[in-house]
Design a protein around this motif. Structure first.
Motif, PDB file in Angstrom:
ATOM      1  N   TRP A 340       0.818  -1.166   0.248  1.00  6.79           N
ATOM      2  CA  TRP A 340      -0.260   0.158  -0.151  1.00  6.79           C
ATOM      3  C   TRP A 340       0.805   1.177  -0.076  1.00  6.79           C
ATOM      4  CZ3 TRP A 340      -5.329  -0.090  -0.553  1.00  6.79           C
ATOM      5  CH2 TRP A 340      -5.784   1.155  -0.375  1.00  6.79           C
ATOM      6  N   LEU A 341       0.798   1.873  -0.956  1.00  6.17           N
ATOM      7  CA  LEU A 341       1.659   3.178  -1.027  1.00  6.17           C
ATOM      8  C   LEU A 341       1.068   4.437  -0.616  1.00  6.17           C
ATOM      9  CD1 LEU A 341       2.719   3.104  -4.909  1.00  6.17           C
ATOM     10  CD2 LEU A 341       3.707   1.718  -3.024  1.00  6.17           C
ATOM     11  N   VAL A 342       1.887   4.915   0.426  1.00  7.38           N
ATOM     12  CA  VAL A 342       1.361   6.275   1.138  1.00  7.38           C
ATOM     13  C   VAL A 342       2.321   7.463   0.756  1.00  7.38           C
ATOM     14  CG1 VAL A 342       1.487   7.158   3.603  1.00  7.38           C
ATOM     15  CG2 VAL A 342       1.124   4.736   3.219  1.00  7.38           C
ATOM     16  N   SER A 343       1.657   8.358   0.346  1.00  7.21           N
ATOM     17  CA  SER A 343       2.114   9.688   0.122  1.00  7.21           C
ATOM     18  C   SER A 343       2.780  10.531   1.098  1.00  7.21           C
ATOM     19  CB  SER A 343       1.616  10.517  -1.134  1.00  7.21           C
ATOM     20  OG  SER A 343       2.177  11.767  -1.583  1.00  7.21           O
ATOM     21  N   VAL A 344       3.945  10.809   1.212  1.00  4.08           N
ATOM     22  CA  VAL A 344       4.451  11.569   2.193  1.00  4.08           C
ATOM     23  C   VAL A 344       4.333  13.057   1.812  1.00  4.08           C
ATOM     24  CG1 VAL A 344       6.313  12.143   3.766  1.00  4.08           C
ATOM     25  CG2 VAL A 344       5.772   9.857   3.158  1.00  4.08           C
ATOM     26  N   ASP A 345       4.781  13.498   0.632  1.00  7.24           N
ATOM     27  CA  ASP A 345       4.787  14.875  -0.070  1.00  7.24           C
ATOM     28  C   ASP A 345       3.624  15.084  -0.721  1.00  7.24           C
ATOM     29  OD1 ASP A 345       5.240  13.343  -2.249  1.00  7.24           O
ATOM     30  OD2 ASP A 345       7.225  13.869  -2.701  1.00  7.24           O
ATOM     31  N   GLY A 346       2.511  14.262  -0.811  1.00  2.00           N
ATOM     32  CA  GLY A 346       1.412  14.964  -1.496  1.00  2.00           C
ATOM     33  C   GLY A 346       1.640  14.696  -2.956  1.00  2.00           C
ATOM     34  N   ASP A 347       2.521  14.175  -3.609  1.00  2.00           N
ATOM     35  CA  ASP A 347       2.767  14.297  -4.994  1.00  2.00           C
ATOM     36  C   ASP A 347       2.134  12.967  -5.483  1.00  2.00           C
ATOM     37  OD1 ASP A 347       3.857  14.147  -7.617  1.00  2.00           O
ATOM     38  OD2 ASP A 347       5.815  14.623  -7.017  1.00  2.00           O
ATOM     39  N   GLU A 348       1.161  13.373  -6.164  1.00  2.00           N
ATOM     40  CA  GLU A 348       0.203  12.015  -6.733  1.00  2.00           C
ATOM     41  C   GLU A 348       0.828  11.503  -8.150  1.00  2.00           C
ATOM     42  OE1 GLU A 348      -4.144  11.522  -5.978  1.00  2.00           O
ATOM     43  OE2 GLU A 348      -3.978  13.771  -5.789  1.00  2.00           O
ATOM     44  N   THR A 349       1.440  12.464  -8.633  1.00  2.00           N
ATOM     45  CA  THR A 349       2.023  11.811  -9.958  1.00  2.00           C
ATOM     46  C   THR A 349       3.136  10.805  -9.685  1.00  2.00           C
ATOM     47  OG1 THR A 349       1.605  14.009 -11.062  1.00  2.00           O
ATOM     48  CG2 THR A 349       3.407  12.596 -12.187  1.00  2.00           C
ATOM     49  N   ARG A 350       3.844  11.372  -8.631  1.00  2.00           N
ATOM     50  CA  ARG A 350       5.112  10.383  -8.223  1.00  2.00           C
ATOM     51  C   ARG A 350       4.434   9.183  -7.740  1.00  2.00           C
ATOM     52  NH1 ARG A 350       9.838  12.150  -4.028  1.00  2.00           N
ATOM     53  NH2 ARG A 350      11.034  10.303  -4.026  1.00  2.00           N
ATOM     54  N   LEU A 351       3.465   9.196  -7.021  1.00  2.00           N
ATOM     55  CA  LEU A 351       2.675   7.969  -6.361  1.00  2.00           C
ATOM     56  C   LEU A 351       2.110   7.057  -7.432  1.00  2.00           C
ATOM     57  CD1 LEU A 351       2.138   7.041  -3.444  1.00  2.00           C
ATOM     58  CD2 LEU A 351      -0.111   7.860  -3.722  1.00  2.00           C
ATOM     59  N   ALA A 352       1.463   7.558  -8.621  1.00  2.00           N
ATOM     60  CA  ALA A 352       1.062   6.823  -9.473  1.00  2.00           C
ATOM     61  C   ALA A 352       2.139   5.960 -10.193  1.00  2.00           C
ATOM     62  CB  ALA A 352       0.192   7.754 -10.477  1.00  2.00           C
ATOM     63  N   ALA A 368      -4.386   5.333  -1.511  1.00  2.00           N
ATOM     64  CA  ALA A 368      -5.609   6.357  -1.382  1.00  2.00           C
ATOM     65  C   ALA A 368      -5.671   7.334  -2.180  1.00  2.00           C
ATOM     66  CB  ALA A 368      -5.692   6.801   0.095  1.00  2.00           C
ATOM     67  N   PHE A 369      -6.628   7.513  -2.843  1.00  2.55           N
ATOM     68  CA  PHE A 369      -6.854   8.411  -4.059  1.00  2.55           C
ATOM     69  C   PHE A 369      -6.960  10.006  -3.167  1.00  2.55           C
ATOM     70  CE2 PHE A 369      -9.157   5.174  -5.841  1.00  2.55           C
ATOM     71  CZ  PHE A 369      -8.173   4.712  -6.594  1.00  2.55           C
ATOM     72  N   GLY A 370      -6.115  10.906  -3.811  1.00  2.00           N
ATOM     73  CA  GLY A 370      -6.264  12.378  -3.448  1.00  2.00           C
ATOM     74  C   GLY A 370      -5.097  12.501  -2.173  1.00  2.00           C
ATOM     75  N   GLN A 379      -4.742   4.203   7.745  1.00  2.00           N
ATOM     76  CA  GLN A 379      -6.247   3.484   8.181  1.00  2.00           C
ATOM     77  C   GLN A 379      -6.470   2.880   6.813  1.00  2.00           C
ATOM     78  OE1 GLN A 379      -8.986   6.247   9.664  1.00  2.00           O
ATOM     79  NE2 GLN A 379     -10.745   4.593   9.328  1.00  2.00           N
ATOM     80  N   ALA A 380      -6.277   3.438   5.561  1.00  3.73           N
ATOM     81  CA  ALA A 380      -6.858   2.945   4.278  1.00  3.73           C
ATOM     82  C   ALA A 380      -6.233   1.669   4.094  1.00  3.73           C
ATOM     83  CB  ALA A 380      -6.675   3.828   3.342  1.00  3.73           C
ATOM     84  N   ALA A 381      -4.644   1.496   4.274  1.00  4.64           N
ATOM     85  CA  ALA A 381      -3.937   0.279   4.176  1.00  4.64           C
ATOM     86  C   ALA A 381      -4.424  -0.728   5.271  1.00  4.64           C
ATOM     87  CB  ALA A 381      -2.723   0.716   4.689  1.00  4.64           C
ATOM     88  N   GLN A 382      -4.710  -0.330   6.343  1.00  8.34           N
ATOM     89  CA  GLN A 382      -5.259  -1.459   7.009  1.00  8.34           C
ATOM     90  C   GLN A 382      -6.485  -1.892   6.837  1.00  8.34           C
ATOM     91  OE1 GLN A 382      -3.671  -2.651   9.408  1.00  8.34           O
ATOM     92  NE2 GLN A 382      -2.127  -1.286  10.341  1.00  8.34           N
ATOM     93  N   GLU A 383      -7.491  -1.066   6.447  1.00 10.24           N
ATOM     94  CA  GLU A 383      -8.867  -1.632   6.082  1.00 10.24           C
ATOM     95  C   GLU A 383      -8.842  -2.207   4.844  1.00 10.24           C
ATOM     96  OE1 GLU A 383     -10.998   2.293   5.670  1.00 10.24           O
ATOM     97  OE2 GLU A 383     -11.214   2.419   7.920  1.00 10.24           O
ATOM     98  N   ASN A 384      -7.729  -2.105   3.794  1.00 12.87           N
ATOM     99  CA  ASN A 384      -7.796  -2.834   2.765  1.00 12.87           C
ATOM    100  C   ASN A 384      -6.948  -3.987   2.596  1.00 12.87           C
ATOM    101  OD1 ASN A 384      -9.117  -1.326   0.114  1.00 12.87           O
ATOM    102  ND2 ASN A 384      -8.362   0.170   1.598  1.00 12.87           N
ATOM    103  N   GLY A 385      -6.534  -4.458   3.979  1.00 10.66           N
ATOM    104  CA  GLY A 385      -5.908  -5.891   4.063  1.00 10.66           C
ATOM    105  C   GLY A 385      -4.479  -5.710   3.543  1.00 10.66           C
ATOM    106  N   ALA A 386      -3.799  -4.754   3.498  1.00 13.93           N
ATOM    107  CA  ALA A 386      -2.414  -4.805   2.974  1.00 13.93           C
ATOM    108  C   ALA A 386      -1.358  -5.110   3.793  1.00 13.93           C
ATOM    109  CB  ALA A 386      -1.947  -3.131   2.537  1.00 13.93           C
ATOM    110  N   ARG A 387      -0.371  -5.838   3.402  1.00 14.62           N
ATOM    111  CA  ARG A 387       0.652  -6.545   4.323  1.00 14.62           C
ATOM    112  C   ARG A 387       1.872  -5.389   4.474  1.00 14.62           C
ATOM    113  NH1 ARG A 387      -1.113 -10.248   0.758  1.00 14.62           N
ATOM    114  NH2 ARG A 387       0.405 -10.513  -0.782  1.00 14.62           N
ATOM    115  N   LYS A 388       2.061  -4.653   3.496  1.00 10.47           N
ATOM    116  CA  LYS A 388       3.225  -3.545   3.767  1.00 10.47           C
ATOM    117  C   LYS A 388       2.640  -2.226   3.307  1.00 10.47           C
ATOM    118  CE  LYS A 388       6.820  -6.973   3.403  1.00 10.47           C
ATOM    119  NZ  LYS A 388       8.118  -7.414   2.604  1.00 10.47           N
TER     120      LYS A 388
END
Length: 420
Positions: A340-352, A368-370, A379-388
């Motif tokens: 599950w990718l978590v954006s620290v700097d808010g750069d969605e292009t980098r995340l994609a 997570a979108f946005g 929280q989204a990572a946990q709810e979606n059952g991600a492992r890392k």
């Protein structure tokens, strides 16, 4: 509309957690079918009504979802797979490679009273062998049914395969002078569910004498094949008994003997069975049959083809799921992506871009979108059952690196997308 529409009675909705359970069962079915060398097939969800009335008679219509289509043709949603299998085999005729070892996982429909273990719409594993009259084919399928239970975590003490022979019962009925067997089979199949008086009356109405009923009763009280031997006289009956003895030897060789026992009360109500028949039950008999089947050597000819020996069984998903639930053997939670990718700097292009890179290399990736706050993304990572969780854009590591957190252990490491 002011009122929410509910699903039709006897059907199910499959939310992601429910699909996880369903896929757990389906995967076990497919794995065992593959190990036993079976090939998958499928057919239409609806067939001409006559395919089912030709097999089971007009009385089957009361158990079907049937209708006329816009061309005025009588159609029925399939209540089982065996007639479709017979039709497919008949269409191939002599081009069918024999013995054919086929399996299917159809969705089927039956208009029946809903109760625990029985719905009006369900899935069913069908395993069939076409073109072999050897009792080894019967043993192969019984062994496969036991191995499926084992694959799902059940043990021999949890499930019993109850085995009998329609051929044995048929030859005994011949000895007793019975000329109308289907009503007798039906009465015998319902023996445990009927009051004693009703059971006896049913056999009498089918033409059995008091002496014939006593002999049938003696057979049904037998606990072993050795107890059956004195009850049969004809060569055909002794041959049927010998076939059962061979079958149990084969089941020992398959290493499933602990799962199996002789039970002459197993008859199977369907009229087309001709030889060995069997049903798998939970040991405590708290549920309906987990699986059931047998040999049906005359069915293909009855449906317009040549006579072809055949044997098979069906295993429904509803009952096996109930048993696995009782035993605490069902998976829990929703299977999620590995990363599950978590954006620290808010750069969605980098995340994609990071997601595309990892997915192109076969990784399961979500995010997570946005963007948003880190807490919400975690929280989204946990709810979606991600492992890392993979933190992208952190100023605590080099530009080409990411932070990785194992969501089960909490362990954190630093690495590159290439290493992931």
């Amino acid at each position: 509309m002011s009122q929410k529409i509910q699903p039709p009675k006897g059907t199910r909705d499959f939310y992601p957690a429910d699909m996880a359970v369903q896929n757990h069962i389906f995967s076990a079915w497919r794995r065992v079918c593959a190990r036993f060398g079976f090939q998958e097939y499928e057919g239409p969800g609806f067939e001409h009504l006559e395919l089912y009335t030709g097999k089971s008679g007009d009385e089957i219509v009361g158990q079907l979802y049937n209708f006329q289509d816009k061309g005025g043709r009588d159609i029925a949603l399939r209540p089982e797979m065996t007639p479709t299998l017979a039709r497919l085999a008949n269409q191939l005729g002599r081009n069918l490679k024999r013995p054919a070892r086929w399996f299917s996982l159809p969705r089927v429909w039956r208009y029946e009273k809903q109760q625990r273990g029985r719905l009006r719409e369900f899935f069913q594993l069908n395993m069939d062998i076409l073109g072999s009259d050897s009792v080894s084919a019967d043993a192969e399928l019984i062994a496969a049914a036991c191995r499926i239970c084992e694959e799902l975590g059940l043990k021999s003490g949890d499930v019993v395969a109850r085995i009998s022979s329609r051929r044995l019962i048929s030859t005994l009925l011949d000895e007793l002078g019975c000329t109308d067997k289907p009503p007798v089979y039906l009465a015998l199949d319902r023996r445990e569910k009927l009051p004693r008086e009703s059971f006896i009356a049913g056999l009498s109405e089918a033409g059995l004498s008091d002496d014939g009923i006593r002999r049938l009763d003696a057979l049904f009280e037998a606990k072993s094949l050795s107890e059956v031997a004195p009850l049969v006289a004809s060569d055909e009956a002794r041959a049927a008994l010998s076939e059962l003895e061979t079958l149990f030897s084969l089941l020992e060789a398959h290493q499933v003997g602990a799962w199996c026992r002789f039970d002459p009360t197993v008859v199977r109500g369907l009229a087309y069975y001709t030889g060995v028949v069997y049903e798998l039950f939970d040991a405590g008999r708290s549920l309906r049959a987990i699986a059931g089947g047998g040999r049906y050597d005359d069915l293909l000819a009855k449906l317009g083809g040549e006579r072809l020996p055949a044997v098979g069984f069906g295993m429904g998903d509803v009952v096996i799921a109930e048993l696995l639930k009782d035993k605490g053997l069902l998976p829990t939670g929703i299977p999620g992506p590995e990363l599950w990718l978590v954006s620290v700097d808010g750069d969605e292009t980098r995340l994609a871009g990071a997601a595309a890179f990892l997915r192109s290399r076969g990784k399961e990736v979500g995010f997570a979108f946005g963007g948003g706050k880190l807490g919400k993304q975690m929280q989204a990572a946990q709810e979606n059952g991600a492992r890392k969780a993979v933190f992208v854009g952190s100023d605590r590591v080099a530009a080409d690196q990411v932070e990785i957190k194992d969501l089960a252990t909490g362990e954190q490491t630093v690495g590159t997308l290439e290493a992931l």
